[in-house]
Design a protein around this motif. Sequence first.
Motif, PDB file in Angstrom:
ATOM      1  N   ILE A  81      -6.363  80.130 -49.184  1.00 29.58           N
ATOM      2  CA  ILE A  81      -6.943  81.474 -49.204  1.00 29.58           C
ATOM      3  C   ILE A  81      -6.846  82.096 -47.805  1.00 29.58           C
ATOM      4  CG2 ILE A  81      -9.337  80.867 -48.653  1.00 29.58           C
ATOM      5  CD1 ILE A  81     -10.158  82.865 -50.876  1.00 29.58           C
ATOM      6  N   TYR A  82      -6.764  81.231 -46.775  1.00 27.21           N
ATOM      7  CA  TYR A  82      -6.528  81.692 -45.399  1.00 27.21           C
ATOM      8  C   TYR A  82      -5.017  81.830 -45.180  1.00 27.21           C
ATOM      9  CZ  TYR A  82     -11.410  80.320 -44.548  1.00 27.21           C
ATOM     10  OH  TYR A  82     -12.783  80.193 -44.585  1.00 27.21           O
ATOM     11  N   HIS A  83      -4.381  82.618 -46.001  1.00 25.30           N
ATOM     12  CA  HIS A  83      -2.920  82.731 -46.017  1.00 25.30           C
ATOM     13  C   HIS A  83      -2.389  83.139 -44.634  1.00 25.30           C
ATOM     14  CE1 HIS A  83       0.932  83.234 -48.095  1.00 25.30           C
ATOM     15  NE2 HIS A  83       1.128  84.282 -47.317  1.00 25.30           N
ATOM     16  N   GLY A  84      -1.433  82.345 -44.137  1.00 27.44           N
ATOM     17  CA  GLY A  84      -0.893  82.588 -42.814  1.00 27.44           C
ATOM     18  C   GLY A  84      -1.656  81.895 -41.709  1.00 27.44           C
ATOM     19  N   TYR A  85      -2.802  81.344 -42.055  1.00 26.24           N
ATOM     20  CA  TYR A  85      -3.657  80.680 -41.069  1.00 26.24           C
ATOM     21  C   TYR A  85      -4.134  79.336 -41.623  1.00 26.24           C
ATOM     22  CZ  TYR A  85      -3.792  85.401 -39.130  1.00 26.24           C
ATOM     23  OH  TYR A  85      -3.448  86.634 -38.634  1.00 26.24           O
ATOM     24  N   THR A  86      -3.235  78.590 -42.220  1.00 30.03           N
ATOM     25  CA  THR A  86      -3.604  77.314 -42.826  1.00 30.03           C
ATOM     26  C   THR A  86      -2.436  76.347 -42.776  1.00 30.03           C
ATOM     27  OG1 THR A  86      -4.355  76.200 -44.842  1.00 30.03           O
ATOM     28  CG2 THR A  86      -3.000  78.166 -45.119  1.00 30.03           C
ATOM     29  N   THR A  87      -2.764  75.063 -42.669  1.00 33.48           N
ATOM     30  CA  THR A  87      -1.745  74.018 -42.759  1.00 33.48           C
ATOM     31  C   THR A  87      -1.350  73.747 -44.199  1.00 33.48           C
ATOM     32  OG1 THR A  87      -3.424  72.284 -42.890  1.00 33.48           O
ATOM     33  CG2 THR A  87      -2.632  72.876 -40.689  1.00 33.48           C
ATOM     34  N   LEU A 120       1.013  74.623 -35.177  1.00 32.67           N
ATOM     35  CA  LEU A 120       2.012  75.397 -34.442  1.00 32.67           C
ATOM     36  C   LEU A 120       1.704  76.884 -34.549  1.00 32.67           C
ATOM     37  CD1 LEU A 120       5.256  73.448 -35.416  1.00 32.67           C
ATOM     38  CD2 LEU A 120       3.971  73.319 -33.276  1.00 32.67           C
ATOM     39  N   LYS A 121       1.823  77.586 -33.452  1.00 30.87           N
ATOM     40  CA  LYS A 121       1.358  78.971 -33.358  1.00 30.87           C
ATOM     41  C   LYS A 121       2.021  79.886 -34.387  1.00 30.87           C
ATOM     42  CE  LYS A 121       1.021  82.874 -30.175  1.00 30.87           C
ATOM     43  NZ  LYS A 121       1.292  83.356 -28.790  1.00 30.87           N
ATOM     44  N   ASN A 122       3.317  79.784 -34.569  1.00 30.17           N
ATOM     45  CA  ASN A 122       4.034  80.732 -35.416  1.00 30.17           C
ATOM     46  C   ASN A 122       4.071  80.347 -36.884  1.00 30.17           C
ATOM     47  OD1 ASN A 122       4.814  82.509 -33.238  1.00 30.17           O
ATOM     48  ND2 ASN A 122       6.295  80.946 -32.618  1.00 30.17           N
ATOM     49  N   SER A 123       4.151  79.056 -37.172  1.00 30.97           N
ATOM     50  CA  SER A 123       4.322  78.604 -38.555  1.00 30.97           C
ATOM     51  C   SER A 123       3.063  78.011 -39.165  1.00 30.97           C
ATOM     52  CB  SER A 123       5.429  77.551 -38.624  1.00 30.97           C
ATOM     53  OG  SER A 123       5.071  76.410 -37.841  1.00 30.97           O
ATOM     54  N   ALA A 124       2.053  77.693 -38.356  1.00 30.81           N
ATOM     55  CA  ALA A 124       0.812  77.036 -38.792  1.00 30.81           C
ATOM     56  C   ALA A 124       1.067  75.632 -39.338  1.00 30.81           C
ATOM     57  CB  ALA A 124       0.067  77.875 -39.823  1.00 30.81           C
ATOM     58  N   ILE A 125       2.204  75.037 -39.003  1.00 27.13           N
ATOM     59  CA  ILE A 125       2.482  73.653 -39.375  1.00 27.13           C
ATOM     60  C   ILE A 125       1.587  72.724 -38.549  1.00 27.13           C
ATOM     61  CG2 ILE A 125       4.231  71.836 -39.403  1.00 27.13           C
ATOM     62  CD1 ILE A 125       4.765  73.940 -41.495  1.00 27.13           C
ATOM     63  N   LEU A 126       1.012  71.726 -39.222  1.00 26.13           N
ATOM     64  CA  LEU A 126       0.077  70.816 -38.568  1.00 26.13           C
ATOM     65  C   LEU A 126       0.755  69.942 -37.516  1.00 26.13           C
ATOM     66  CD1 LEU A 126      -2.755  69.379 -38.548  1.00 26.13           C
ATOM     67  CD2 LEU A 126      -1.780  67.806 -40.242  1.00 26.13           C
ATOM     68  N   HIS A 196      10.452  73.994 -36.262  1.00 25.74           N
ATOM     69  CA  HIS A 196       9.702  75.224 -36.537  1.00 25.74           C
ATOM     70  C   HIS A 196       9.434  76.100 -35.312  1.00 25.74           C
ATOM     71  CE1 HIS A 196       8.941  74.178 -40.725  1.00 25.74           C
ATOM     72  NE2 HIS A 196       8.656  72.950 -40.330  1.00 25.74           N
ATOM     73  N   GLU A 197       9.400  75.502 -34.126  1.00 25.56           N
ATOM     74  CA  GLU A 197       9.131  76.292 -32.920  1.00 25.56           C
ATOM     75  C   GLU A 197      10.322  76.318 -31.959  1.00 25.56           C
ATOM     76  OE1 GLU A 197       6.273  78.045 -32.183  1.00 25.56           O
ATOM     77  OE2 GLU A 197       5.432  77.547 -34.130  1.00 25.56           O
ATOM     78  N   HIS A 198      11.331  75.505 -32.275  1.00 31.11           N
ATOM     79  CA  HIS A 198      12.550  75.438 -31.451  1.00 31.11           C
ATOM     80  C   HIS A 198      12.239  75.047 -30.007  1.00 31.11           C
ATOM     81  CE1 HIS A 198      14.428  77.255 -34.926  1.00 31.11           C
ATOM     82  NE2 HIS A 198      13.625  78.300 -34.823  1.00 31.11           N
ATOM     83  N   ILE A 199      11.343  74.096 -29.872  1.00 31.20           N
ATOM     84  CA  ILE A 199      11.010  73.577 -28.548  1.00 31.20           C
ATOM     85  C   ILE A 199      11.076  72.052 -28.566  1.00 31.20           C
ATOM     86  CG2 ILE A 199       9.506  75.532 -27.951  1.00 31.20           C
ATOM     87  CD1 ILE A 199       7.125  73.696 -28.517  1.00 31.20           C
ATOM     88  N   ASP A 200      11.329  71.484 -27.413  1.00 30.72           N
ATOM     89  CA  ASP A 200      11.348  70.034 -27.245  1.00 30.72           C
ATOM     90  C   ASP A 200      10.045  69.622 -26.568  1.00 30.72           C
ATOM     91  OD1 ASP A 200      11.734  67.393 -26.663  1.00 30.72           O
ATOM     92  OD2 ASP A 200      13.674  67.646 -25.671  1.00 30.72           O
ATOM     93  N   PRO A 201       9.126  68.986 -27.294  1.00 30.57           N
ATOM     94  CA  PRO A 201       7.807  68.655 -26.715  1.00 30.57           C
ATOM     95  C   PRO A 201       7.879  67.662 -25.564  1.00 30.57           C
ATOM     96  CG  PRO A 201       8.069  67.610 -28.849  1.00 30.57           C
ATOM     97  CD  PRO A 201       9.237  68.549 -28.689  1.00 30.57           C
ATOM     98  N   ALA A 202       9.005  66.989 -25.414  1.00 29.23           N
ATOM     99  CA  ALA A 202       9.146  66.088 -24.271  1.00 29.23           C
ATOM    100  C   ALA A 202       9.371  66.865 -22.982  1.00 29.23           C
ATOM    101  CB  ALA A 202      10.302  65.121 -24.500  1.00 29.23           C
ATOM    102  N   LYS A 203       9.772  68.145 -23.115  1.00 25.68           N
ATOM    103  CA  LYS A 203      10.100  68.944 -21.942  1.00 25.68           C
ATOM    104  C   LYS A 203       9.322  70.259 -21.869  1.00 25.68           C
ATOM    105  CE  LYS A 203      14.853  67.184 -22.149  1.00 25.68           C
ATOM    106  NZ  LYS A 203      16.278  67.565 -22.346  1.00 25.68           N
ATOM    107  N   GLU A 204       8.740  70.704 -23.005  1.00 27.42           N
ATOM    108  CA  GLU A 204       8.102  72.022 -23.053  1.00 27.42           C
ATOM    109  C   GLU A 204       6.695  71.931 -23.631  1.00 27.42           C
ATOM    110  OE1 GLU A 204      11.124  75.161 -24.498  1.00 27.42           O
ATOM    111  OE2 GLU A 204      11.870  73.262 -25.313  1.00 27.42           O
ATOM    112  N   LEU A 205       5.868  72.927 -23.286  1.00 25.03           N
ATOM    113  CA  LEU A 205       4.534  73.034 -23.874  1.00 25.03           C
ATOM    114  C   LEU A 205       4.645  73.472 -25.329  1.00 25.03           C
ATOM    115  CD1 LEU A 205       2.689  74.916 -20.981  1.00 25.03           C
ATOM    116  CD2 LEU A 205       2.493  72.486 -21.552  1.00 25.03           C
ATOM    117  N   ILE A 206       3.706  72.991 -26.167  1.00 24.69           N
ATOM    118  CA  ILE A 206       3.691  73.327 -27.587  1.00 24.69           C
ATOM    119  C   ILE A 206       2.644  74.418 -27.820  1.00 24.69           C
ATOM    120  CG2 ILE A 206       3.377  72.446 -29.930  1.00 24.69           C
ATOM    121  CD1 ILE A 206       3.755  69.600 -28.730  1.00 24.69           C
TER     122      ILE A 206
END
Length: 368
Positions: A81-87, A120-126, A196-206
């Motif tokens: 029901i929290y569409h766009g803001y849920t895992t 994740l900020k853009n996709s709301a993936i857990l 989903h965010e196109h970042i490498d967490p070993a080198k970049e902030l999530i």
Amino acid sequence: ACYSQDYTGLKILHTLYDTCLKEGIEFLDEHYFLNLITQPQDDPKLDPLIKGATVLEITSGEVKQLDAKSVIIATGGYASIYHGYTTNTFGTSGDGISAVIRAGGYISDIEFVQFHPTALKNSAILISESARGEGGYLLNSKGERFVDELQPRDVVARAIFAQIGNGEEVFLDVRHLGEEKLMELLPQEVHLCKLHEHIDPAKELIPIKPVAHYSMGGIDVKRTLEVRGIKGCFAVGECSNAKVHGANRLGGNSLLELVTFGKHAGENAVAYSLTADNRSSDDTQLSNDRNFINGVFHFTNQINFYEKRDFIGKIFYHNAGIVRNDSNLKAVLAAVRQIQKELPFMGIGDKSRQNNTNLIEFIEFGKK
């Protein structure tokens, strides 16, 4: 008990599915649950008896009746029901819970929704709690740590929400763990960040945000997991309120609840069915649901329900989410009542009977 990196739930699912295949258990794939079928008892003071369920066969568009001596509902929660803001997936819309309400059963503690601190900020993936458990830091835009990352989920989620409310971005930092350790302990999280965010967490902030994750409230059940108000109907998992999580579930306890209470519900449902009335119900519910589905194809579709679904997700997140107050909750209630008035003017654009996703999504929206 089992543990498998950050895949534990998935591994349990695979094991259960493999066991079902081995035991020859039939699956009715591509069927959407519509309503429970109940029958009043001779004594009106007694709870009605469960007699089965109605379902929509998605591939054909046909409404069917499934007769049963006992029924177990395991339809998940209602956080979408929290569409766009849920895992949660789009389909986690509380269908089983609303079906119980329509059938005369009880629900409880429906306001208890848990928000996970790190999606994740853009996709709301857990992004799993294990990322913080292994030593990940939470940083704001200034690079400051602002909360003890190992505090309970509600504490951490509120702290992040407050930072965002003050105009800060929030990040999960696992760079110091190193790529080798990340791939050993958090392979799924690394993959999700890259996908989903196109970042490498070993080198970049999530970049992260807190989102709706788990429903503690739900169908009110007895100690046997039988639904209060419907004889022979049982509920288990996130759709049920077995009152083991309180208002704030601990990480991992949902899996423990499933493997424990799933067995308990199955045993009790089988025991009930052995002495249940063999007589099938009439086709009243089937007829009603067929008429409803046929009617949907003739709705005017003047108002786009997808826009209303997005609006509900946004207003619930900001007004009935992590931080709530009386005026904001009243605003949500007013918005919901207005949408209920507008519902007769909503409908579907796809008029095909077979494999109609538009139809399924409209039913999910209308029956929330």
